[in-house]
Design an enzyme around this catalytic site. Sequence first.
Site, short mmCIF file in Angstrom:
data_model
loop_
_atom_site.label_atom_id
_atom_site.label_comp_id
_atom_site.label_asym_id
_atom_site.label_seq_id
_atom_site.Cartn_x
_atom_site.Cartn_y
_atom_site.Cartn_z
N GLN A 1 1.80 -6.04 -3.27
CA GLN A 1 2.26 -6.17 -1.87
C GLN A 1 3.56 -5.38 -1.69
OE1 GLN A 1 1.23 -9.55 -3.43
NE2 GLN A 1 -0.69 -8.55 -2.97
N GLY B 1 -4.68 -4.16 -3.85
CA GLY B 1 -5.65 -3.09 -4.11
C GLY B 1 -4.84 -1.87 -4.48
N HIS B 2 -4.82 -1.52 -5.75
CA HIS B 2 -3.99 -0.41 -6.24
C HIS B 2 -4.91 0.74 -6.66
CE1 HIS B 2 -0.49 -3.38 -7.23
NE2 HIS B 2 -0.86 -3.40 -5.96
N LYS C 1 1.90 2.17 -5.08
CA LYS C 1 2.42 1.60 -6.35
C LYS C 1 1.47 1.92 -7.50
CE LYS C 1 2.31 -2.45 -4.39
NZ LYS C 1 2.00 -2.06 -3.00
N ASP D 1 0.81 -1.22 0.00
CA ASP D 1 0.00 0.00 0.00
C ASP D 1 0.84 1.27 0.00
OD1 ASP D 1 -2.23 -1.65 0.12
OD2 ASP D 1 -2.21 -1.66 2.32
#
Length: 426
Positions: free
Chosen positions: A226, A45-46, A21, A18
């Site tokens: 990650q 989750g990006h 990225k 988080d």
Amino acid sequence: MFGPDSRVVVVVGAQWGDEGKGKLVDVLAERADWVVRYQGGANAGHTVDLGDRSFVLHQIPSGILHEGVRCAIGNGVVLDPDTLFEEIDGLIQTGIDVMGRLYVSERAHLVLPYHKLVDSESASSKAIGTTGRGIGPAYEDKVARRGVRVLDLRHPKRLREIVTKGAEYAQMRLARNASGKTIDVEGVLAQLERIAARLLPISEDIGLTIHRAIKSNASVLLEGAQGSLLDIDHGTYPFVTSSNTTAGGAAIGVGIGPGAVDRVLGVVKAYTTRVGNGPLPTEFGEPLQTEVRKLGNEYGATTGRPRRCGWFDALVVKYATRVNGLTDLAVTKLDVLDTLPELQLCTGYEIDGEVHDEFPSDVSALECVKPRYETFAGWQKSTATARSLEELPTAARIYLDRIESLVEAPITYVSVGTRRDQIIGL
Ligand code: GDP
Ligand code: IMO
Ligand code: MG
């Protein structure tokens, strides 16, 4: 990042995930021809904030929001086909043209309903605080050679045999966890038959596709998920995810040689967060924990869980620089610290009375760490509109300079807000 001598760039999280990225990939994708995800799955989750609209991408590479950029999901990813198509359809509904520019590796392993069931029902997943997306059980099946790959969808008889074997194993795991849930093998096979009709037409040998793209001088971004401290080998084991999140995983997870990678950009927050269980040596106490969580909107993009926040840890990022071979660093969320009167930066770990300046391998050592801090004056001014280093307050520049010298990687980008344009490219 891209130039005549740098065509293949890896973007990797250099803390516990988080780090931003998605934002960096979106910014860099402006000049990329290809963006390829290389590991993880729907646990990621990006977030990409275009200004008027914001997207959270789980499996689709963050380059998809740039028209004309082609995107691929590499062999190293464990692909949840069900939620992949939900994600694709969601993007299409908002007017994003996905079809014809998203490709999937035929070698990628599938996350099946029984993987998600085992992940959500097992005591060991709960102890780690996994995302419940079936990631660990799917990688377990891959390594144990009973996994289902995308290309197996072409062979219904073989598919039935592998799914039956995988389901039997998963059922045993469920029973061992005293779960009453049962696996419906026929249901899984029927679902796979439906999915195959959409998945097979976009699946191919991505290693070959990207090899050809590199040969024709395309600019290729390899998007990690990650963070380095969640890497199965280099992270805070066992509180890690089940893949190689670090840059070495990029070549393997896309199917190209490691020598093809020209630059590795590590993304870090100007502080530290972690979601899930496991050591976080610089974790804030109250009331700072609640304050920074609020300032940074620190809630998981996949599970909505509150993220644990702490001071920037130079040992963590220096370690990430080493294990990834970082050539560049992007520091995000500097603006979140704008109002703090004073900042601390961890420069050493005191363990049993001895001070260490390298990150230890043993989680039990991490659990009794007393962090050593350097204190910095806060800048107490907004950085959100800064677009060059010169526009940053002096105190913010002093803080960034110290980070750069401690972690031994040059800062190439500083992000000062969620939006695409809120970035300083040095
Ligand atoms: P990722 O998983 O590494 O892509 O990061 P996430 O998207 O899960 O979490 C990063 C969060 O920080 C997202 O909500 C981003 O919109 C936000 N973000 C990224 N860069 C910045 C920044 O410079 N400032 C602020 N305030 N938020 C940012
Ligand atoms: P992005 O790509 C932060 C964490 C989970 C848990 C551990 C194992 O958005 O940075 P898993 O479901 O992978 O088996 O969970 O890893 N985790 C993440 N933390 N960001 C992520 O992804 C994460 N993906 C997994 O919280 O501690
Ligand atoms: Mg995330």
